[in-house]
Scaffold this motif. Structure first.
Motif, PDB file in Angstrom:
ATOM      1  N   HIS A 173      54.717  64.060  37.324  1.00  0.00           N
ATOM      2  CA  HIS A 173      54.858  62.849  38.115  1.00  0.00           C
ATOM      3  C   HIS A 173      54.661  61.578  37.294  1.00  0.00           C
ATOM      4  O   HIS A 173      55.477  60.651  37.358  1.00  0.00           O
ATOM      5  CB  HIS A 173      53.868  62.888  39.282  1.00  0.00           C
ATOM      6  CG  HIS A 173      54.035  64.091  40.152  1.00  0.00           C
ATOM      7  ND1 HIS A 173      52.999  64.698  40.826  1.00  0.00           N
ATOM      8  CD2 HIS A 173      55.139  64.822  40.461  1.00  0.00           C
ATOM      9  CE1 HIS A 173      53.436  65.735  41.514  1.00  0.00           C
ATOM     10  NE2 HIS A 173      54.726  65.843  41.303  1.00  0.00           N
ATOM     11  N   MET A 189      57.941  54.172  49.136  1.00  0.00           N
ATOM     12  CA  MET A 189      59.133  54.945  48.804  1.00  0.00           C
ATOM     13  C   MET A 189      60.382  54.343  49.450  1.00  0.00           C
ATOM     14  O   MET A 189      61.441  54.259  48.824  1.00  0.00           O
ATOM     15  CB  MET A 189      58.966  56.401  49.243  1.00  0.00           C
ATOM     16  CG  MET A 189      58.067  57.227  48.340  1.00  0.00           C
ATOM     17  SD  MET A 189      58.632  57.309  46.623  1.00  0.00           S
ATOM     18  CE  MET A 189      60.211  58.127  46.820  1.00  0.00           C
ATOM     19  N   GLN A 213      48.833  57.314  53.473  1.00  0.00           N
ATOM     20  CA  GLN A 213      50.150  57.915  53.623  1.00  0.00           C
ATOM     21  C   GLN A 213      51.160  56.894  54.125  1.00  0.00           C
ATOM     22  O   GLN A 213      52.328  56.916  53.732  1.00  0.00           O
ATOM     23  CB  GLN A 213      50.073  59.097  54.586  1.00  0.00           C
ATOM     24  CG  GLN A 213      51.340  59.936  54.650  1.00  0.00           C
ATOM     25  CD  GLN A 213      51.709  60.519  53.299  1.00  0.00           C
ATOM     26  OE1 GLN A 213      50.872  61.110  52.621  1.00  0.00           O
ATOM     27  NE2 GLN A 213      52.953  60.331  52.878  1.00  0.00           N
ATOM     28  N   ALA A 229      52.214  54.856  51.155  1.00  0.00           N
ATOM     29  CA  ALA A 229      53.072  55.639  50.276  1.00  0.00           C
ATOM     30  C   ALA A 229      54.485  55.733  50.838  1.00  0.00           C
ATOM     31  O   ALA A 229      55.477  55.594  50.108  1.00  0.00           O
ATOM     32  CB  ALA A 229      52.483  57.035  50.074  1.00  0.00           C
ATOM     33  N   THR A 230      54.572  55.948  52.154  1.00  0.00           N
ATOM     34  CA  THR A 230      55.894  56.021  52.793  1.00  0.00           C
ATOM     35  C   THR A 230      56.628  54.689  52.685  1.00  0.00           C
ATOM     36  O   THR A 230      57.821  54.637  52.357  1.00  0.00           O
ATOM     37  CB  THR A 230      55.739  56.420  54.268  1.00  0.00           C
ATOM     38  OG1 THR A 230      55.102  57.698  54.340  1.00  0.00           O
ATOM     39  CG2 THR A 230      57.083  56.493  54.949  1.00  0.00           C
ATOM     40  N   ALA A 245      54.250  61.856  46.398  1.00  0.00           N
ATOM     41  CA  ALA A 245      53.898  60.900  47.450  1.00  0.00           C
ATOM     42  C   ALA A 245      53.585  61.585  48.770  1.00  0.00           C
ATOM     43  O   ALA A 245      52.987  60.971  49.666  1.00  0.00           O
ATOM     44  CB  ALA A 245      55.037  59.894  47.635  1.00  0.00           C
ATOM     45  N   TYR A 260      53.407  53.714  42.473  1.00  0.00           N
ATOM     46  CA  TYR A 260      52.290  53.468  43.385  1.00  0.00           C
ATOM     47  C   TYR A 260      52.314  54.451  44.552  1.00  0.00           C
ATOM     48  O   TYR A 260      51.266  54.946  44.990  1.00  0.00           O
ATOM     49  CB  TYR A 260      52.346  52.028  43.912  1.00  0.00           C
ATOM     50  CG  TYR A 260      51.411  51.796  45.067  1.00  0.00           C
ATOM     51  CD1 TYR A 260      50.051  51.618  44.836  1.00  0.00           C
ATOM     52  CD2 TYR A 260      51.877  51.792  46.379  1.00  0.00           C
ATOM     53  CE1 TYR A 260      49.174  51.441  45.904  1.00  0.00           C
ATOM     54  CE2 TYR A 260      51.017  51.616  47.443  1.00  0.00           C
ATOM     55  CZ  TYR A 260      49.656  51.436  47.203  1.00  0.00           C
ATOM     56  OH  TYR A 260      48.797  51.273  48.258  1.00  0.00           O
ATOM     57  N   ALA A 261      53.518  54.756  45.051  1.00  0.00           N
ATOM     58  CA  ALA A 261      53.628  55.652  46.195  1.00  0.00           C
ATOM     59  C   ALA A 261      53.030  57.025  45.886  1.00  0.00           C
ATOM     60  O   ALA A 261      52.355  57.621  46.726  1.00  0.00           O
ATOM     61  CB  ALA A 261      55.092  55.803  46.609  1.00  0.00           C
ATOM     62  N   GLY A 262      53.273  57.534  44.683  1.00  0.00           N
ATOM     63  CA  GLY A 262      52.804  58.877  44.368  1.00  0.00           C
ATOM     64  C   GLY A 262      51.519  58.950  43.597  1.00  0.00           C
ATOM     65  O   GLY A 262      50.827  59.973  43.641  1.00  0.00           O
ATOM     66  N   GLY A 282      59.136  62.125  45.664  1.00  0.00           N
ATOM     67  CA  GLY A 282      58.655  61.591  46.927  1.00  0.00           C
ATOM     68  C   GLY A 282      57.968  62.629  47.782  1.00  0.00           C
ATOM     69  O   GLY A 282      56.926  62.361  48.399  1.00  0.00           O
TER      70      GLY A 282
END
Length: 431
Positions: free
Chosen positions: A373, A312, A305, A308-309, A243, A297-299, A239
Motif C-alpha cells: 500500500h 477515495m 471510515q 476514508a470513503t 482503505a 490518506y484514505a488508506g 481502496g
C-alpha cells in the motif's frame, strides 16, 4: 461546429453509449452468467486488449491511404459482429474469438474517428472539437452503464444478450452516420511540404525521428499508466484492501469521476484553450499527484471510515478534473504535430501507446495496490510528478503554433516542428 463535425460527434457518442452497456459487466457475464469461470473471463479481457495491440500498428497506414471514413465504417461493422457474437457465446472458444473481433473493431475506431475530427476541423476549432468528443463519450459511457445496470439480471442470460445487441446496434448507427459525412478532400492541417520544399515521407522511421512526437508518446504512456491503467485495478484494490471501502463505493467514485468531467469540461476548456498545452498538462501532473496523496490518506491516514470513503471518492473526482484538462490538449497536439500525409499514422501510434499503458498498468498496479500500500502510493505520486517534468520538457520542443495555437498572432509566420528537426524560433506571443 459544422454539419460534418456534428455527425461525427453524434456517432462517437452513440458508440460510447453502446460500450457503456457491456464494458462494466463483461467479467460478470463471462465468468458467472455463461459459467465459463474466472480464468476464462480474464483471458477474454486480455484478448480484448491484445486484439487492439495487434491491429493498431496497421491502422494508421490504412487511414492515410484510404481515408478515415471507410476505416470507421469497416471497424464499426466488425465491432457490431463481435458484440452480437459475444452476446450469444456459450463456450470458451466462441467468447475468446468474439472478444478479439470486438476489441479489434473498437480499437481501430479510435484513431479513425480522431482523424475524421482533424480532417473536418481547423487549428482554431480542433481543441474544442476534441474536448466535445471527450465530453460526449464520457456522458455516453456513463448513461449506458446506468441504463445497462437496470436491465441486467445474472439469472437471465438473455438480459445480457440484449445488452450486446444494443451495443451492436449503436456501432451500426455509428457506421451509418459516418457514411453520411461529406469529408473534405484533404485534412485541415498545415502542409509540411511547403516548409521543406518536398513532400513528407511516411512510415515508422519518420515518426521515430520526430523528437516532439516521441516525447509526446512517452508522456502519453505515463499519463495512461498513472491514471486510466489504475482505475479498475490497482486503485480499486487499494481502496478495498487498504482503505476498507465497500466495493459498491467504487461505483460511486467512478460516477463522481464522470460527473466532474461532464460538469467541468467546458468550464475548464475556456480556461485552458488559450494557454500553452504543455503547461496545462504539467498542471495535470500536479493535480494527480495531489489526488494520489489524498488516496494515501484514505488508506494510510488512520482516519474514520467516513473520511476514508470521502477521500477515495475525492481521488476519483480529482482524476476527472485532470482528464477534462487533457482532452483539449493531448489529442489536438498529436494532430498538430503530424505531417499532412501521416495524420492517421500519428493518431494510431498514440492509440497504440495508450493501449500498451492500459495493458501494463493493471498488471503492475493491481498486485501493488492490493498488498504494497505505501510503495503503491509513493510510486504513483512520483509518476504523476513525472508527467509535469515530461510536459515541461516537451514544451521546449514545440513551436508557439503547436503549444498554444489559439494564442498565436495570426499575422506572424511560425515554423513547424517537423520529424527530424528542431522547432524554429517564432515571435508569436503565447501565455
Amino acid at each position: 461546429m459544422g454539419a460534418a463535425l456534428r455527425r461525427i460527434q453524434l456517432g462517437s457518442a452513440l458508440s460510447a453509449f453502446g460500450l457503456g452497456f457491456t464494458v462494466p459487466y463483461l467479467y460478470v457475464y463471462v465468468a458467472q452468467v455463461r459459467d465459463l469461470g474466472a480464468g476464462t473471463a480474464g483471458v477474454v479481457l486480455a484478448v480484448f486488449a491484445m486484439a487492439a495491440l495487434a491491429v493498431l500498428p496497421f491502422t494508421g497506414r490504412a487511414i492515410d491511404r484510404r481515408g478515415p471514413l471507410p476505416v470507421v465504417i469497416v471497424a464499426a461493422g466488425a465491432a457490431a459482429v463481435g458484440a452480437c457474437a459475444l452476446g450469444v457465446s456459450d463456450s470458451v472458444t466462441a467468447a475468446v474469438l468474439s472478444a478479439a473481433v470486438l476489441g479489434a473493431g473498437t480499437a481501430v475506431m479510435q484513431p479513425a474517428l480522431a482523424t475524421m475530427l482533424v480532417w473536418c476541423s481547423t487549428a482554431g476549432t480542433r481543441t474544442r472539437a476534441f474536448a466535445t468528443q471527450f465530453f460526449l463519450q464520457n456522458l455516453g459511457l456513463g448513461i449506458g452503464g446506468l441504463v445497462g445496470g437496470q436491465l441486467v439480471d445474472v439469472s437471465r442470460p438473455s438480459s445480457f444478450t440484449m445488452l450486446f445487441l444494443i451495443e451492436a446496434a449503436m456501432f451500426l448507427v455509428l457506421g451509418v452516420v459516418a457514411a453520411t459525412v461529406r469529408m473534405p478532400r484533404a485534412p485541415s492541417v498545415p502542409d509540411t511540404a511547403s516548409v521543406e520544399g518536398a513532400a513528407p515521407k511516411g512510415g515508422l522511421r519518420v515518426l521515430l525521428s520526430h523528437r516532439a512526437m516521441v516525447q509526446l508518446c512517452v508522456l502519453g504512456f505515463v499519463i495512461f499508466f498513472a491514471c486510466y491503467g489504475q482505475f479498475e485495478s490497482g486503485l480499486a484494490a487499494y481502496g478495498t484492501e487498504a482503505a476498507g471501502i465497500a466495493p459498491s463505493t467504487l461505483g460511486v467514485a467512478l460516477a463522481a469521476n464522470t460527473a466532474v468531467i461532464v460538469v467541468a469540461q467546458f468550464v475548464v476548456l475556456r480556461l485552458v484553450e488559450r494557454r500553452r498545452r504543455s503547461r496545462v498538462i504539467a498542471w495535470v501532473g500536479l493535480i494527480w499527484a495531489f489526488a494520489w496523496i489524498v488516496a494515501g490518506y484514505a488508506g494510510l491516514g488512520h482516519g474514520s471510515q467516513t473520511m476514508a470513503t470521502a477521500a477515495m471518492i475525492s481521488t476519483y473526482a480529482l482524476f476527472g478534473l485532470g482528464e477534462s484538462m487533457l482532452s483539449p490538449t493531448v489529442a489536438p497536439l498529436v494532430a498538430d504535430l503530424a505531417p499532412e500525409a501521416m495524420v492517421g499514422q500519428y493518431n494510431s501510434a498514440f492509440a497504440l501507446v495508450k493501449q500498451l499503458a492500459l495493458a501494463v498498468g493493471p498488471a503492475v498496479g493491481g498486485p501493488m495496490g492490493a498488498t504494497l500500500h505505501g510503495p503503491y502510493i509513493v510510486t504513483f505520486v512520483l509518476f504523476s510528478l513525472g508527467i509535469t517534468v515530461l510536459a515541461l520538457k516537451l514544451g521546449r520542443q514545440l513551436t508557439p503554433a503547436q503549444d498554444a495555437p489559439l494564442a498565436t498572432v495570426p499575422s506572424r509566420v511560425v515554423a513547424v516542428s517537423l520529424p527530424g528537426t528542431e522547432p524554429a524560433a517564432a515571435s508569436a506571443a503565447v501565455r
